[in-house]
Design a protein around this motif. Structure first.
Motif, PDB file in Angstrom:
ATOM      1  N   ASP A  79      32.769  27.711   0.401  1.00 50.14           N
ATOM      2  CA  ASP A  79      32.515  26.813   1.530  1.00 50.14           C
ATOM      3  C   ASP A  79      33.017  25.401   1.247  1.00 50.14           C
ATOM      4  OD1 ASP A  79      31.246  28.760   3.094  1.00 50.14           O
ATOM      5  OD2 ASP A  79      29.323  28.430   2.103  1.00 50.14           O
ATOM      6  N   ALA A  80      32.682  24.889   0.060  1.00 54.76           N
ATOM      7  CA  ALA A  80      33.087  23.530  -0.312  1.00 54.76           C
ATOM      8  C   ALA A  80      33.580  23.539  -1.741  1.00 54.76           C
ATOM      9  CB  ALA A  80      31.914  22.561  -0.176  1.00 54.76           C
ATOM     10  N   LEU A 120      24.272  20.692  -1.726  1.00 58.28           N
ATOM     11  CA  LEU A 120      24.850  21.668  -0.785  1.00 58.28           C
ATOM     12  C   LEU A 120      24.396  23.087  -1.101  1.00 58.28           C
ATOM     13  CD1 LEU A 120      28.515  20.359  -0.344  1.00 58.28           C
ATOM     14  CD2 LEU A 120      26.562  20.060   1.208  1.00 58.28           C
ATOM     15  N   LEU A 154      24.655  27.145   0.824  1.00 57.44           N
ATOM     16  CA  LEU A 154      26.108  27.176   0.927  1.00 57.44           C
ATOM     17  C   LEU A 154      26.734  27.622  -0.393  1.00 57.44           C
ATOM     18  CD1 LEU A 154      26.445  23.820   2.847  1.00 57.44           C
ATOM     19  CD2 LEU A 154      26.971  26.088   3.792  1.00 57.44           C
ATOM     20  N   ARG A 196      36.409  25.201   3.196  1.00 59.75           N
ATOM     21  CA  ARG A 196      36.356  24.566   4.510  1.00 59.75           C
ATOM     22  C   ARG A 196      36.343  23.047   4.405  1.00 59.75           C
ATOM     23  NH1 ARG A 196      31.493  26.671   7.371  1.00 59.75           N
ATOM     24  NH2 ARG A 196      30.782  27.554   5.397  1.00 59.75           N
ATOM     25  N   VAL A 197      36.003  22.533   3.220  1.00 64.11           N
ATOM     26  CA  VAL A 197      36.108  21.103   2.973  1.00 64.11           C
ATOM     27  C   VAL A 197      36.354  20.896   1.487  1.00 64.11           C
ATOM     28  CG1 VAL A 197      33.635  20.665   2.557  1.00 64.11           C
ATOM     29  CG2 VAL A 197      35.094  18.826   3.431  1.00 64.11           C
ATOM     30  N   LEU A 214      27.759  16.682   5.608  1.00 65.02           N
ATOM     31  CA  LEU A 214      28.567  17.879   5.427  1.00 65.02           C
ATOM     32  C   LEU A 214      27.740  19.161   5.453  1.00 65.02           C
ATOM     33  CD1 LEU A 214      31.059  16.780   2.619  1.00 65.02           C
ATOM     34  CD2 LEU A 214      31.417  16.809   5.098  1.00 65.02           C
ATOM     35  N   LEU A 225      28.950  22.176   7.690  1.00 60.65           N
ATOM     36  CA  LEU A 225      29.376  23.444   7.099  1.00 60.65           C
ATOM     37  C   LEU A 225      28.559  24.610   7.640  1.00 60.65           C
ATOM     38  CD1 LEU A 225      29.918  22.248   3.431  1.00 60.65           C
ATOM     39  CD2 LEU A 225      31.677  23.270   4.898  1.00 60.65           C
ATOM     40  N   GLU A 226      27.310  24.371   7.928  1.00 57.63           N
ATOM     41  CA  GLU A 226      26.491  25.432   8.515  1.00 57.63           C
ATOM     42  C   GLU A 226      26.976  25.796   9.915  1.00 57.63           C
ATOM     43  OE1 GLU A 226      22.375  24.269   6.088  1.00 57.63           O
ATOM     44  OE2 GLU A 226      22.673  23.625   8.170  1.00 57.63           O
ATOM     45  N   THR A 237      33.466  24.447  10.320  1.00 53.86           N
ATOM     46  CA  THR A 237      34.365  23.628   9.513  1.00 53.86           C
ATOM     47  C   THR A 237      34.152  22.157   9.849  1.00 53.86           C
ATOM     48  OG1 THR A 237      36.031  25.372   9.412  1.00 53.86           O
ATOM     49  CG2 THR A 237      36.783  23.131   8.980  1.00 53.86           C
ATOM     50  N   PRO A 238      33.872  21.314   8.839  1.00 57.03           N
ATOM     51  CA  PRO A 238      33.689  19.886   9.124  1.00 57.03           C
ATOM     52  C   PRO A 238      34.921  19.278   9.787  1.00 57.03           C
ATOM     53  CG  PRO A 238      32.920  20.417   6.907  1.00 57.03           C
ATOM     54  CD  PRO A 238      33.625  21.635   7.427  1.00 57.03           C
TER      55      PRO A 238
END
Length: 406
Positions: free
Chosen positions: A21-22, A38, A43, A172-173, A327, A331-332, A335-336
């Motif tokens: 995710d990150a 996070l 996440l 996603r970030v 964020l 993210l939940e 995509t940010p």
């Protein structure tokens, strides 16, 4: 090859692709705190650290009251206090032998009203251990990031090299917390603007004898900070920027200054050589824009601070808290977006600008060389004559210009 990550540490085959995710580049205070916050939201988070461990001398040791409040809220304060540390309820300065209080933490609305000194590797191990107890956290050590990956103009990951070969992490970030010499930031085309720093810092160790104590800050003909690390004394000596070459003459001049500023350290410093002294170049700089589509910079990657006040760690952790608050929900949802990244910068720019402004003002008095008996600099006279002001400075140092809460 596509690898699914499970566990805090994992050995991957060569040429591995990772989806998460990150992805956070940099396992310092900002990166690990953001990773912990996070992953607590459920996440999947990957932190990339270029070193095999956290054992490096040139890291700050100060854990401010606001950070300890955060640890209390995370349920980690007892675990933090179980590690080797020393507390300071007031920051004091010895000016030509006369002691002054610079900052008083005794009135702060925090779980602990002290500044704590802990080797940063212990603090980072605490964060990594806490995050590693969560199933979605992954720490890639000994992995150096070489660049960013773009798709349709958006940054969607990073590439690098780990112990077993190439690594390609898609997320996603991407969060860059890799410090003031960030290669990720450069690859994204983000360039900081700087203010000329008037000082550099010489960093060296001196032996410590049983029962030996020294003032934390000694000044009047320059400045020396003494950090008691139990088995030895870690010394930070502030000098004018650009004046150190490491020559034998430089070392001898430094030893003479140490004797004048801190006579109690003079004998131990007499045996220093150029190999014992490390130069830390001070930079005051920040990004005008902390983000690119898909990427957010925090901590020193967004704003390099002077060591004055030891506030760099505090600001970096507060960046991480603000970033997690924005964020995490983004993210939940998916995509940010760019607007999410902008929100973090808008929240954190003001405290950075204020803190760097104060640090610029402090540069000249920190370097001052004044004869014994000369009048105190105006800021020190105000603190001496109006002790209540030390609670104001204590709040600024201990909490920061804009404290962040979970």
């Amino acid at each position: 090859m596509l690898a699914s990550l499970h566990g805090a540490m994992h050995a991957f085959p060569m040429d591995t692709e990772i989806e998460t995710d990150a992805v956070i580049v940099g396992g310092g205070p900002a990166g690990l705190m953001l990773g912990l916050l996070l992953v607590r939201r459920g996440l999947d988070v990957t932190v990339i650290e270029k070193h095999a461990d956290f054992l490096r001398d040139f890291r700050g040791d100060t854990i401010h009251p606001s950070t300890q409040q955060l640890l209390a809220e995370l349920g980690l304060l007892d675990e933090f206090l179980a590690r080797p540390h020393a507390d300071m309820s007031r920051v004091t300065l010895s000016w030509h032998g006369a002691e002054l209080t610079l900052a008083d933490f005794s009135r702060l609305p925090t779980a602990r009203r002290v500044m704590t000194f802990m080797p940063q590797w212990d603090f980072l191990d605490l964060l990594a251990d806490a995050a590693g107890r969560r199933p979605g956290f992954h720490l890639l050590r000994s992995t150096r990031v070489a660049g960013v990956t773009r798709e349709n103009g958006r940054i969607v990951g990073v590439t690098g090299t780990g112990p077993d070969g190439a690594v390609d992490v898609r997320a996603r970030v991407v969060v860059d917390a890799s410090g003031r010499d960030s290669e990720v930031r450069a690859a994204a085309g983000l360039t900081p603007v700087g203010v000329a720093a008037a000082m550099d810092v010489l960093w060296f160790r001196l032996p410590k004898h049983p029962g030996e104590t020294h003032p934390f800050i000694q000044a009047g003909e320059g400045m020396i900070i003494t950090i008691d690390r139990g088995e030895f004394l870690q010394i930070a000596h502030v000098i004018p920027a650009g004046t150190w070459t490491g020559s034998t003459d430089d070392v001898q001049r430094m030893i003479q200054r140490v004797r004048r500023i801190a006579p109690g350290l003079g004998a131990a410093a007499a045996d220093l050589t150029g190999e014992d002294v490390h130069l830390l170049r001070v930079r005051l700089e920040r990004l005008r824009r902390w983000w690119s589509d898909g990427l957010l910079c925090i901590g020193d990657a967004a704003h390099a601070m002077s060591p004055a006040g030891g506030v760099g760690i505090n600001l970096a952790i507060q960046d991480a808290v603000a970033a997690a608050r924005v964020l995490g929900p983004a993210l939940e949802r998916g995509t940010p977006r760019i607007r999410d990244l902008r929100r973090v910068q808008r929240r954190r720019t003001w405290p950075v600008v204020v803190t760097q402004g104060v640090q610029r003002i402090l540069q000249r008095p920190l370097l001052a060389s004044t004869p014994v008996g000369a009048p105190l600099p105006v800021p020190l006279r105000l603190l001496r004559d109006h002790p209540a002001l030390t609670r104001v400075t204590g709040r600024f140092v201990g909490l920061g210009a804009r404290p962040e809460r979970l």
